[in-house]
Design a protein around this motif. Sequence first.
Motif, PDB file in Angstrom:
ATOM      1  N   LEU A 334       0.845  -1.199   0.000  1.00  0.00           N
ATOM      2  CA  LEU A 334       0.000   0.000   0.000  1.00  0.00           C
ATOM      3  C   LEU A 334       0.878   1.246   0.000  1.00  0.00           C
ATOM      4  O   LEU A 334       1.796   1.349   0.820  1.00  0.00           O
ATOM      5  N   PRO A 335       0.593   2.207  -0.886  1.00  0.00           N
ATOM      6  CA  PRO A 335       1.373   3.441  -0.869  1.00  0.00           C
ATOM      7  C   PRO A 335       1.150   4.207   0.436  1.00  0.00           C
ATOM      8  O   PRO A 335       0.028   4.263   0.942  1.00  0.00           O
ATOM      9  N   VAL A 336       2.214   4.787   0.951  1.00  0.00           N
ATOM     10  CA  VAL A 336       2.125   5.540   2.214  1.00  0.00           C
ATOM     11  C   VAL A 336       2.043   7.036   1.918  1.00  0.00           C
ATOM     12  O   VAL A 336       2.882   7.573   1.182  1.00  0.00           O
ATOM     13  N   TRP A 337       1.023   7.661   2.463  1.00  0.00           N
ATOM     14  CA  TRP A 337       0.800   9.093   2.282  1.00  0.00           C
ATOM     15  C   TRP A 337       0.869   9.813   3.609  1.00  0.00           C
ATOM     16  O   TRP A 337       0.672   9.208   4.668  1.00  0.00           O
ATOM     17  N   ALA A 338       1.118  11.108   3.540  1.00  0.00           N
ATOM     18  CA  ALA A 338       0.946  11.974   4.717  1.00  0.00           C
ATOM     19  C   ALA A 338      -0.209  12.904   4.392  1.00  0.00           C
ATOM     20  O   ALA A 338      -0.286  13.428   3.280  1.00  0.00           O
ATOM     21  N   ALA A 339      -1.127  13.056   5.348  1.00  0.00           N
ATOM     22  CA  ALA A 339      -2.268  13.938   5.101  1.00  0.00           C
ATOM     23  C   ALA A 339      -2.694  14.582   6.406  1.00  0.00           C
ATOM     24  O   ALA A 339      -2.404  14.067   7.493  1.00  0.00           O
ATOM     25  N   ASP A 340      -3.389  15.711   6.269  1.00  0.00           N
ATOM     26  CA  ASP A 340      -3.783  16.422   7.496  1.00  0.00           C
ATOM     27  C   ASP A 340      -5.116  15.934   8.060  1.00  0.00           C
ATOM     28  O   ASP A 340      -5.499  16.340   9.139  1.00  0.00           O
ATOM     29  N   TYR A 341      -5.820  15.064   7.327  1.00  0.00           N
ATOM     30  CA  TYR A 341      -7.072  14.579   7.920  1.00  0.00           C
ATOM     31  C   TYR A 341      -6.815  13.480   8.947  1.00  0.00           C
ATOM     32  O   TYR A 341      -7.709  13.113   9.704  1.00  0.00           O
ATOM     33  N   VAL A 342      -5.600  12.986   8.986  1.00  0.00           N
ATOM     34  CA  VAL A 342      -5.215  12.072  10.056  1.00  0.00           C
ATOM     35  C   VAL A 342      -4.531  12.898  11.142  1.00  0.00           C
ATOM     36  O   VAL A 342      -3.629  13.691  10.863  1.00  0.00           O
ATOM     37  N   LEU A 343      -5.009  12.728  12.370  1.00  0.00           N
ATOM     38  CA  LEU A 343      -4.527  13.554  13.470  1.00  0.00           C
ATOM     39  C   LEU A 343      -3.353  12.887  14.168  1.00  0.00           C
ATOM     40  O   LEU A 343      -3.370  11.687  14.440  1.00  0.00           O
ATOM     41  N   ALA A 344      -2.347  13.690  14.466  1.00  0.00           N
ATOM     42  CA  ALA A 344      -1.142  13.144  15.100  1.00  0.00           C
ATOM     43  C   ALA A 344      -1.444  12.599  16.492  1.00  0.00           C
ATOM     44  O   ALA A 344      -0.817  11.659  16.951  1.00  0.00           O
ATOM     45  N   GLU A 345      -2.434  13.206  17.145  1.00  0.00           N
ATOM     46  CA  GLU A 345      -2.637  12.879  18.555  1.00  0.00           C
ATOM     47  C   GLU A 345      -3.778  11.914  18.813  1.00  0.00           C
ATOM     48  O   GLU A 345      -4.228  11.779  19.954  1.00  0.00           O
ATOM     49  N   TYR A 346      -4.282  11.298  17.784  1.00  0.00           N
ATOM     50  CA  TYR A 346      -5.355  10.333  18.021  1.00  0.00           C
ATOM     51  C   TYR A 346      -4.863   8.955  17.609  1.00  0.00           C
ATOM     52  O   TYR A 346      -4.153   8.817  16.607  1.00  0.00           O
ATOM     53  N   GLY A 347      -5.249   7.933  18.371  1.00  0.00           N
ATOM     54  CA  GLY A 347      -4.819   6.571  18.061  1.00  0.00           C
ATOM     55  C   GLY A 347      -3.306   6.526  18.011  1.00  0.00           C
ATOM     56  O   GLY A 347      -2.628   6.944  18.954  1.00  0.00           O
TER      57      GLY A 347
END
Length: 831
Positions: A334-347
């Motif tokens: 799976l290609p790895v992306w960085a995005a802002d809809y994933v929160l650094a402080e959750y999970g």
Amino acid sequence: ENAYSFAAIEAKWPAVWDELGVFTPADDGSRERRYVLDMFPYPSGDLHMGHAEAFAMGDVVARYWRLKGYDVLHPIGWDSFGLPAENAAIKRNAHPSEWTYANIETQAASFKRYGLSLDWSRRLHTSDPEYYRWTQWLFLRFYERGLAYRKDHPVNWCPKDQTVLANEQVVNGACERCGTPVTKKALNQWYFKITDYAERLLDDMAELEGHWPERVLAMQRNWIGRSEGAHVHFRIEAAGGAEDAAGGTGALPERDVTVFTTRPDTLYGATFFVVAADAPLATELVAPAQAQELAEYQDRVKNLSEIERQNTDREKTGVFLGRYAVNPLNGERLPVWAADYVLAEYGTGAIMAVPAHDQRDLDFARAFGLPVRAVLDTGEDDPAETGVATAGEGTLVNSGPLDGLSKGEGIAKAIELVEAAGTGRHTVNYRLRDWLLSRQRFWGAPIPIIHCAECGEVPVPDDQLPVRLPDDLRGEQLAPKGTSPLAAVAEWVNVACPSCGGDARRDTDTMDTFVDSSWYYLRYLSPDYTEGPFDPEAAKRWMPVAQYVGGVEHAILHLLYSRFFTKVIKDLGLIDADEPFASLMNQGQVLNGGKAMSKSLGNGVDLGEQLDRFGVDAVRLTMVFASPPEDDIDWADVSPAASAKFLARAWRLGRDVTSAPGTDPAGGDRPLRSATHRTLAEASELVEAHKFNVVVAKAMELTNATRKVIDSGAGGADPAVREAVEAIAVILSLFAPYTAEDLWASLGHAPSVSNAAWPEHDPALLVEETVTAVVQVAGKVRDRLEVAPDIGEDALRELALASPAVARTLDGRGVRTVIVRAPKLVNIVPA
Ligand code: ANZ
Ligand code: ZN
């Protein structure tokens, strides 16, 4: 004196109450105890209409329980640390304590005038050294248990105000107060480990169900945010030595990254992998060729608030990191992306993206042309076509060993598979974060830690508490500088290490004022106790608080933090209670013209001016009468003048009672007695159901009924009148204490009406009396009717002729005459 004067009675009674000590609990075990608590005020200026409402409501409960025979504790104090005092001190070149304690005196005078049934002997202020000594003591107990710790944390920082900002204070990337663009700054901050208590904070809410407003419980539940799912480890493939833009080789080794998912059943539907753009992980993973693009993207993300980032309507943005993650179940890359809809402080700050069944992932997939693969057949249309992710129940497909299972079965099976392979495990995740408690400001409880180069963090020994604030800082010396103003006071900061005696420095941060307010309800139980924050014996007797009253603005933080403190203090073995507040009442707001009062709208109503014009009792009665406690009150729609008129009418009844105290009411006016006893019975039920406004309406009805009897028949000598007026005095004492006290005294009783027991109602008097009227047709009894003893001849004739039994007997024949002997007999003679 026959004219009602609120000014005269307001002047008369406070001294009497003080002298009698009516509002100080006996605390001797002779009566069952009840603890009524109002959220303590912050001393900003004088009391306002909101205080007047909240405290009027709390006082109804305290006074009612006292009348019902409970030993009631109803204390008062001030939440007196905090920023406004510091800002005022900077402006006036003063010490924050000057402004604080001056305002406290103003508010205390207003509270006394307001006639609240408070025990003033327990008064406390959180900014008193005798109080914050124990705040510090509690901090150290938390510290010993590993529940207070320090870590570096990037915080929202306003470069102009030189202060840390909460997420809510960042609007469109700028400081809410001054509009300066907010930056991130890494600060070493103190935290309370509230996350260790997440599960208990959630589970114990079962106890509060039905006793706290449902919306508050829902907000707490949501804030704690329990999610059940799995941690799944994905292998990130090594990125083999490709040349980066600068010509270097970016050999990146393989490593594992864990995701948190609530839907492990959808593992076969994962088509890409996303890490939070602002997490260190993104920077660690990115391949050299993509590093520049990521850095630019991160710059943009930094300026967004968390709220903006969670807005699902926003266009999806992100950067491919040039890396691949391997799905542990099917080996897919799976290609790895960085995005802002994933929160650094959750999970874990990383997710497996399943676009077919998660809308955010689907939006992202469509924006970047990534594949969409449905793995749960729900009977809905293909998400790849519709752009709508499917989230319902269904059967798993395209999922290897999971095929044919339901969603629930699939979740269990997938967890079993990853656990067996050592690539994941079942987990519970909480949204709750640890509580950041340190503030780089002056007016708070200093954190009782000393930093020593040799020994590290050293707690201030208990016998050296409190760590007092210096009392000679003023004005500009208190201005924010990025570090606490305490850091600049050399003689305060530099101390000998309690452990090795070497040179050391005090921690210069102070505690969040929410720490002070998380345990004040315990201090009230023994405010002069010197062996600890409170006497554990007193806590056994009084805790938990039977009724807590305050605004819904505290629905989350203050209540959650207080619940957390209670649990830790219980774990310290100092109290038995798991929960601090057994029952919670949220009063509504006082509006004016349908809007919250505010300076900018110019619709503020000054409490003092209302009290001057209408009197305390009229204002309090208006607050209580306007609506049920939890609803808002629009001050433009109510009439304190009408309240005042009613109070005068009730008060005058006392002047007209001519029977002696203790007169037996039996034989008095029967309908009035009935009304009195019904009112008492209903008022009890209504107070307990918090329908205080209806209690006022009932008292008004009884007042009118009593006036009618006085103005006719036996007048004020009728013993039923005395009985009614005594009931009115007792009921009025819940919300119009001055008038009630004066009325009670005018009936020949010794003060205080607060010591009068709530009169028992006689169930026999609740039913109105009736008599049986016999209905005959041609001399034979055909029906019996229950009628009022004073029924008129015409009314009884009509009732008899309307009887179905009579109609049946007449069977169409006409009536010659009807002989009526009210109320007992009707004889109908057929034609
Ligand atoms: C795969 C998946 C498939 C998910 C699916 C959902 C639906 P709650 O319920 O709020 O706990 N997630 C996990 N960590 C995240 C983060 N740091 N930022 C943004 N999203 C994150 O949400 C849990 C779900 O939110 C997780 O389950 C994950 O997406 C996403 F059909 O994993 B799920
Ligand atoms: Zn040392």
